[in-house]
Design a protein around this motif. Structure first.
Motif, PDB file in Angstrom:
ATOM      1  N   SER A 220       0.819  -1.221   0.000  1.00 56.01           N
ATOM      2  CA  SER A 220       0.000   0.000   0.000  1.00 56.01           C
ATOM      3  C   SER A 220       0.849   1.267   0.000  1.00 56.01           C
ATOM      4  N   MET A 221       2.125   1.113  -0.235  1.00 54.81           N
ATOM      5  CA  MET A 221       3.042   2.254  -0.157  1.00 54.81           C
ATOM      6  C   MET A 221       2.812   3.247  -1.303  1.00 54.81           C
ATOM      7  N   ARG A 222       2.882   4.521  -0.981  1.00 59.53           N
ATOM      8  CA  ARG A 222       2.835   5.549  -2.014  1.00 59.53           C
ATOM      9  C   ARG A 222       4.255   5.780  -2.519  1.00 59.53           C
ATOM     10  N   PHE A 223       4.388   6.092  -3.796  1.00 62.16           N
ATOM     11  CA  PHE A 223       5.718   6.348  -4.340  1.00 62.16           C
ATOM     12  C   PHE A 223       6.334   7.553  -3.631  1.00 62.16           C
ATOM     13  N   PRO A 224       7.633   7.493  -3.280  1.00 67.02           N
ATOM     14  CA  PRO A 224       8.191   8.526  -2.401  1.00 67.02           C
ATOM     15  C   PRO A 224       8.454   9.874  -3.048  1.00 67.02           C
TER      16      PRO A 224
ATOM     17  N   VAL B 150       7.749  12.617  -0.461  1.00 72.08           N
ATOM     18  CA  VAL B 150       6.499  12.609   0.307  1.00 72.08           C
ATOM     19  C   VAL B 150       6.416  11.349   1.164  1.00 72.08           C
ATOM     20  N   ALA B 151       5.541  11.404   2.148  1.00 70.41           N
ATOM     21  CA  ALA B 151       5.373  10.269   3.062  1.00 70.41           C
ATOM     22  C   ALA B 151       4.723   9.106   2.325  1.00 70.41           C
ATOM     23  N   PRO B 152       5.251   7.903   2.474  1.00 69.79           N
ATOM     24  CA  PRO B 152       4.697   6.756   1.753  1.00 69.79           C
ATOM     25  C   PRO B 152       3.432   6.185   2.379  1.00 69.79           C
ATOM     26  N   GLU B 153       3.183   6.505   3.638  1.00 72.97           N
ATOM     27  CA  GLU B 153       1.910   6.121   4.249  1.00 72.97           C
ATOM     28  C   GLU B 153       1.667   7.010   5.461  1.00 72.97           C
ATOM     29  N   ASP B 154       0.480   6.930   6.006  1.00 74.47           N
ATOM     30  CA  ASP B 154       0.188   7.680   7.228  1.00 74.47           C
ATOM     31  C   ASP B 154       1.102   7.177   8.340  1.00 74.47           C
ATOM     32  N   GLY B 155       1.441   8.059   9.253  1.00 71.26           N
ATOM     33  CA  GLY B 155       2.279   7.624  10.351  1.00 71.26           C
ATOM     34  C   GLY B 155       2.841   8.788  11.118  1.00 71.26           C
ATOM     35  N   HIS B 156       4.079   8.636  11.532  1.00 72.60           N
ATOM     36  CA  HIS B 156       4.747   9.675  12.307  1.00 72.60           C
ATOM     37  C   HIS B 156       6.206   9.799  11.861  1.00 72.60           C
ATOM     38  N   ILE B 157       6.722  10.983  11.983  1.00 73.77           N
ATOM     39  CA  ILE B 157       8.149  11.184  11.745  1.00 73.77           C
ATOM     40  C   ILE B 157       8.902  10.487  12.875  1.00 73.77           C
ATOM     41  N   SER B 158       9.816   9.616  12.512  1.00 74.16           N
ATOM     42  CA  SER B 158      10.525   8.841  13.538  1.00 74.16           C
ATOM     43  C   SER B 158      11.974   9.264  13.685  1.00 74.16           C
ATOM     44  N   TRP B 159      12.484  10.005  12.756  1.00 71.55           N
ATOM     45  CA  TRP B 159      13.871  10.455  12.847  1.00 71.55           C
ATOM     46  C   TRP B 159      14.095  11.602  11.878  1.00 71.55           C
ATOM     47  N   VAL B 160      14.794  12.597  12.346  1.00 68.24           N
ATOM     48  CA  VAL B 160      15.216  13.699  11.480  1.00 68.24           C
ATOM     49  C   VAL B 160      16.704  13.894  11.715  1.00 68.24           C
TER      50      VAL B 160
END
Lengths: 436, 318
Positions: free
Chosen positions: B103-107, B191-201
């Motif tokens: 279900s991944m969106r293209f990045p 872009v984000a590939p799915e809903d979620g949260h930023i886990s590392w910057v």
């Protein structure tokens, strides 16, 4: 633990300390590298188990400086910097000699014996000045405390009771011991040694009390000399790291069901060229988790403070977190089956990731068989160690400084990973408490 | 009425003729490769046999333009690396073609985009102690054209540091490199590939924890500044911009090409053993890209030329 009397038992106590040290050394010493025991070697490679040999120190109370306290010198923080111990109210240092040429020292001596255990001075706890117990606080945690101890007076063969209480880093009393002895006024030197040792939580405080049995166990003033401390090893493994270190090869799922979420299933049906990978939801070894939690409690180990409690509460898996991290640096995100925690410690950034979902991958036929319990993945910006424990798959990542292996040549060294891995702890949130 | 029926019969006849004599080609050689490899299947068997319909006439008999489609040979198969580009100088990556993130969106926010090798492509710097690279320019149109190539397991500059138990020799690239439509720096949105949260910057990376899959999607060579809201713990929605692709090899070094290094990190079962680490992303990217261009057929064709190359810089290969 125990309270000992006579020099012979002192030797016994020291031997016991040595045995404690030996046991730790045994836990943490590298076995010869063998292909059948790769994990042990890897953990050692991680730098986790480079335990310094147990260190001891002795305070003889000579040459101490400080404000006067009656005929003695008030004892508080004089030994904090040098020995990691400070004393509570009522402690002082006094002359302890009757045969020296210093008349004043003889007249001021509190000792019932001709001389101190060593030198000319001894530590004293005055009950009226400081309450029933002498309080020792340890800024450097200890695993063993021993001292010669005496009342400042008494009758021949009078019964006294020594009590020692040890407290962990959280202030929880984790060990208590008491023993009665009959005081021998005519002894040449100090015959009684009291000691307290623990293999459980390192001690941050020890309270010492001496009571006179014939007077309803009333606390009395007492002397100590040659206070000996054994520092707690600082690089011992947490229960989580111990569980990993005991493994002899890769972990396999202890139970699993194939899963696909509705969303993923929908997407799967829309795939055009390739089929979706199989994903499995594995079973958690909650019994092992419970054992680790109990052991952590005994040791006074806990996770450093973190943000993301709602993710912890939603997680149906045990979460591994560091017990030490820069204040406020741990941030957790996650869902029911997986989580990620980022944090900083020692000037470096890390991520801990865990998941009870496994994606089944057939590796390239040319890839080597890997029978190690810990595997590594090196990337442009990080080094990741993969391991499994409690039935769950985890990884620990060290992010390179400046996110560059070029800018941070040490990035792929495994020591930094090992030092963090050695002090990982496990926590369980609300959903996990149901042991799903 | 008779005229209408006649026209219909003509159309049917034309369709039958097309089926018989044209059909879909198979085994095409990708443009510019000069090799005779068999490309990846463009579609499942049942679709592969389906004919391409000729333009349908409108009421006036004028052909209706058909939307552009991906060339059947637009990508090589998963695990089919450039010859000699693996750590052991072979061409085998992970041949397991299963899609780890269906279900991944293209990045990249928009196409076209090109999954291919950076160090082995035109202008590539090769790798230390090994092949010196093909020469030429990073801005060569060949780098911004199909066919896609898997480069998970490709050799890296310091192979010994790139452990990957899925690869030949246990070493290799842990992600997939993707060039955006052009070589322009800090222009193309990731872009984000799915809903979620930023886990590392990090200095040059932004990772996303996927709420549905539990994967960590790693995006490397990201140019700052990032969108203001991007910080660890922040929620993110599928398709939301999280940064722009750049030539940053580190915060202070522009030593690579303008591209996205993309990883999917998750729990895995490999040879029956539980692991956690980088998963092969290529098949997921192939499927996600097809979704992207299906919805945006105007984003399929490579730009010609791929960019105003005066806007692009050659990477300073270390």
């Amino acid at each position: 633990m125990g309270i000992f009397r006579t020099n012979k038992i002192v030797l016994g106590a020291l031997s016991a300390c040595a045995l404690v040290g030996a046991a730790l050394a045994q836990q943490t010493t590298a076995p010869p590298a063998q292909s059948t025991q790769p994990l042990k070697r890897d953990v050692l490679d991680l730098g986790a188990l480079r335990t310094a040999p147990p260190q001891t120190t002795t305070i003889d109370f000579e040459n101490v400086q400080g404000p006067q306290s009656g005929a003695g010198i008030e004892l508080s923080k004089q030994y904090e910097q040098s020995h990691g111990v400070s004393f509570g109210r009522g402690a002082s240092v006094h002359f302890c000699a009757r045969v020296f040429d210093d008349v004043a020292s003889v007249s001021q001596s509190l000792c019932p014996y001709p001389r101190a255990a060593s030198g000319r001075r001894a530590g004293v706890h005055g009950v009226r000045a400081g309450g029933p117990a002498m309080v020792m606080d340890f800024s450097r945690l200890v695993s063993s405390v021993s001292m010669r101890i005496n009342p400042t007076g008494g009758t021949l063969d009078e019964a006294f009771l020594v009590q020692l209480e040890g407290f962990d880093a959280n202030g929880v009393r984790v060990v208590t011991d008491r023993v009665q002895f009959n005081w021998s006024q005519d002894a040449f030197s100090w015959p009684t040694v009291a000691g307290l040792e623990t293999n459980a939580a390192p001690l941050s405080r020890v309270n010492v009390t001496l009571r006179r049995v014939a007077q309803n166990n009333q606390p009395v003033r007492f002397l100590i000399d040659d206070l000996t401390l054994q520092y707690a090893p600082e690089n011992t493994l947490s229960p989580v790291a111990e569980a990993i270190a005991e493994q002899r090869g890769p972990q396999r799922p202890i139970g699993a069901v194939i899963v696909q979420s509705t969303q993923v299933s929908d997407a799967q049906s829309q795939l055009r060229l390739y089929s979706a990978a199989t994903r499995k939801r594995v079973s958690v070894d909650w019994d092992a988790v419970d054992a680790a939690l109990a052991r952590q409690k005994d040791l006074g180990l806990a996770a450093a403070s973190y943000r993301g409690q709602k993710f912890v509460n939603a997680a149906e898996l045990p979460l591994l977190l560091p017990s030490k991290a820069d204040a406020g640096s741990i941030v957790i995100v996650g869902n029911r089956d997986s989580y990620n925690a980022t944090f900083k410690t020692g000037g470096l950034a890390y991520s801990l990731y865990g998941s009870r979902l496994l994606t089944v991958i057939d590796k390239n036929s040319g890839a080597p068989a890997n029978n190690e319990a810990i595997t590594f993945a090196g990337t442009e910006e990080a080094l990741t160690a993969s391991f499994s424990v409690y039935g769950v798959s985890y990884s620990l990542t060290r992010h390179c400084k400046d996110e560059s292996v070029t800018a941070d040549p040490a990035c792929h060294d495994r020591d930094a990973l090992g030092n963090v891995a050695a002090q990982m702890v496990v926590i369980v949130g609300e959903a996990g408490e149901r042991r799903p | 009425m008779t005229r209408v029926l006649f026209i219909i019969l003509l159309i049917v006849f034309a369709v039958l003729l097309f089926n018989k004599h044209v059909g879909l080609p198979d085994g095409l050689i990708p443009s510019g490769s000069g090799e005779t490899e068999t490309p990846a299947p463009a579609a499942p068997d049942d679709e592969e046999d389906a004919p391409s319909l000729p333009p349908a006439p409108d009421e006036e008999g004028t052909p209706v333009p058909q939307p552009p489609a991906l060339d059947p040979d637009w990508h090589f198969a998963p695990g089919d690396l450039l010859p000699g580009s693996s750590t052991t100088h072979g061409d085998d990556g992970v041949t397991d073609a299963s899609v780890v993130a269906p279900s991944m969106r293209f990045p990249f926010e928009t196409g076209p985009a090109f999954s291919n090798s950076q160090i082995f492509g035109q202008g590539g710097g090769g790798y230390a102690g090994g092949w010196a690279g093909p020469g030429g320019s990073e801005n060569d149109p060949a780098n911004f054209d199909y066919a896609w190539r898997d480069n998970f397991c490709e050799v890296r500059t310091n192979p010994a540091k790139h452990a990957n138990e899925l690869c030949d020799g246990g070493l290799g690239h842990n992600g997939q490199d993707i060039r955006p439509a052009t070589c322009e720096n800090a222009v193309h949105w990731i872009v984000a590939p799915e809903d979620g949260h930023i886990s590392w910057v990090g200095s040059i990376s932004v990772n996303v924890f996927g709420a549905e899959t539990g994967y960590i999607y790693k995006n490397l060579h990201v140019q700052k500044p990032l969108p203001d809201w991007v910080e660890v713990g922040a929620p993110v929605t599928k398709g939301q911009r999280i940064g722009r692709a750049s030539d940053l090899l580190s915060a202070s070094s522009r030593a690579t090409t303008v591209h996205l290094h993309y990883e999917i990190h998750g729990g895995a079962e490999i040879d029956g053993a539980m692991r956690s680490g980088p998963l092969p992303p290529y098949s997921s990217l192939v499927e996600a890209y097809m979704d992207l261009v299906d919805d945006n057929p105007d984003q399929i064709a490579p730009l010609s030329p791929p960019a105003d190359i005066t806007k692009c810089t050659q990477p300073q290969w270390p």
